[in-house]
Enzyme design. Structure first.
Site, short mmCIF file in Angstrom:
data_model
loop_
_atom_site.label_atom_id
_atom_site.label_comp_id
_atom_site.label_asym_id
_atom_site.label_seq_id
_atom_site.Cartn_x
_atom_site.Cartn_y
_atom_site.Cartn_z
N HIS A 113 39.72 41.16 45.51
CA HIS A 113 39.90 39.70 45.46
C HIS A 113 38.94 38.96 46.39
CE1 HIS A 113 43.71 39.46 43.16
NE2 HIS A 113 43.92 40.67 43.65
N CYS B 204 40.93 41.07 39.28
CA CYS B 204 42.21 41.79 39.23
C CYS B 204 42.81 41.71 37.81
CB CYS B 204 43.15 41.26 40.31
SG CYS B 204 44.49 42.39 40.71
N GLU C 196 38.29 35.88 46.33
CA GLU C 196 38.84 34.55 46.63
C GLU C 196 39.83 34.59 47.80
OE1 GLU C 196 40.01 36.56 44.49
OE2 GLU C 196 42.12 36.18 43.98
#
Lengths: 229, 80
Positions: A194, A86, A196
């Site tokens: 994302h 990002c 994560e």
């Protein structure tokens, strides 16, 4: 294997990155402040999402001159793994470690939802645990994720297999539905979605786990090969 | 010496913000607007330097930081 999660003023996905490494891999991981001038202890550098320096001027424009970015360039040059997510992707393009730029979303809206990605290249240290063409669900959360590069660069990205992920349904206007790219050598990857945030069932998807397992498997392979020699 | 720097999205690159503002003008009855691009305007106070030196420095500032030349064009004016 040792991970660094960079922290700039305004980073807000640093904790998510740290927890993902801790929970998925159980490997040592440190937060590293943007003023750091030595990353030699780390094998993988994570550049997290957020709004570093308030996105002033352009996303990533000011962060790229943080002292730690010289060290990131050095690590990339040495072949260490660098993953920008990002805002981290925006910083890596501003720093010239990845080609192109991220523009305002076509819709002018901040897009925050799950997206389906297609793994376009599973022959990278970040994607090797996925099947070629595998479709995975990874959330996005950005206002400026509309990837742009000129025709010549796009041709190069295609020719060198640098397009790692494409959106199945383009959420932001990105050129050729691009969601993530690597550098030519393949050891630096930037992506808007994302992974994560996709490592825990309770968050809706665990499809991001394989990015982290890919990294450690790639590192182990390199490391063991070195030992054998 | 004073520098005025203008940064705009390149003609070859879509400017979603410009398109949105243009649409708003059209809906207000300003149909003559054929295209609109939103940019940035910056004013820099440079102290006591020559026109030539200032031009060189401002160009460097634009290339390094003020514009992202992958997607943006810049121009500047010097006064004083």
């Amino acid at each position: 294997m040792k991970f660094a999660v960079l922290v700039f003023p305004g980073s807000n996905c640093d904790v998510d990155c740290y927890k993902a490494v801790e929970q998925v891999l159980g490997e040592p991981v440190d937060y590293v402040w943007h003023t750091a001038t030595d990353l030699s202890a780390y094998d993988c550098i994570l550049v997290p999402g957020g709004f570093s320096y308030g996105d002033y001027l352009r996303c990533g424009a000011i962060s790229r001159f943080a002292p730690v970015m010289n060290e990131v360039a050095k690590a990339a040059e040495e072949g260490k793994f660098v993953l920008g997510i990002c805002n981290g992707f925006q910083i890596l393009t501003e720093a010239g470690l990845l080609p192109g730029a991220l523009r305002r979303n076509m819709s002018m809206k901040f897009a925050c939802r799950d997206t389906v990605l297609k793994v376009e290249n599973n022959d990278t240290p970040f994607t090797r645990d996925y099947a070629a063409g595998e479709e995975i669900v990874i959330p996005i959360a950005h206002g400026e994720g509309n990837y742009y590069c000129d025709e010549e660069t796009l041709e190069e990205l295609r020719a060198n297999n640098q397009i790692a992920f494409r959106y199945k349904s383009n959420p932001n206007g990105s050129v050729e539905d691009i969601a993530g790219i690597t550098n030519k050598a393949g050891n630096v990857l930037g992506m808007m979605p994302h992974p994560e945030r996709a490592v825990n069932e309770i968050l809706g998807t665990t499809d991001g786990k394989k990015m982290f397992t890919s990294i450690i498997n790639a590192w182990r392979e390199q490391h063991d090969a070195a030992n054998v020699r | 010496m004073k520098a005025k720097v203008y940064v705009t999205i390149k003609q070859s690159v879509l400017d979603p913000q410009g398109v949105a503002v243009q649409g708003a003008l059209h809906s207000l009855g300003f149909e003559e607007v054929e295209s609109l691009r939103v940019g940035k305007y910056m004013e820099l106070e440079l102290g006591d330097v020559s026109q030539e030196a200032a031009g060189e420095r401002v160009k460097e500032m634009c290339e390094k930081l003020l514009a992202n030349t992958v997607v943006e064009d810049y121009r500047y004016e010097l006064e004083g």
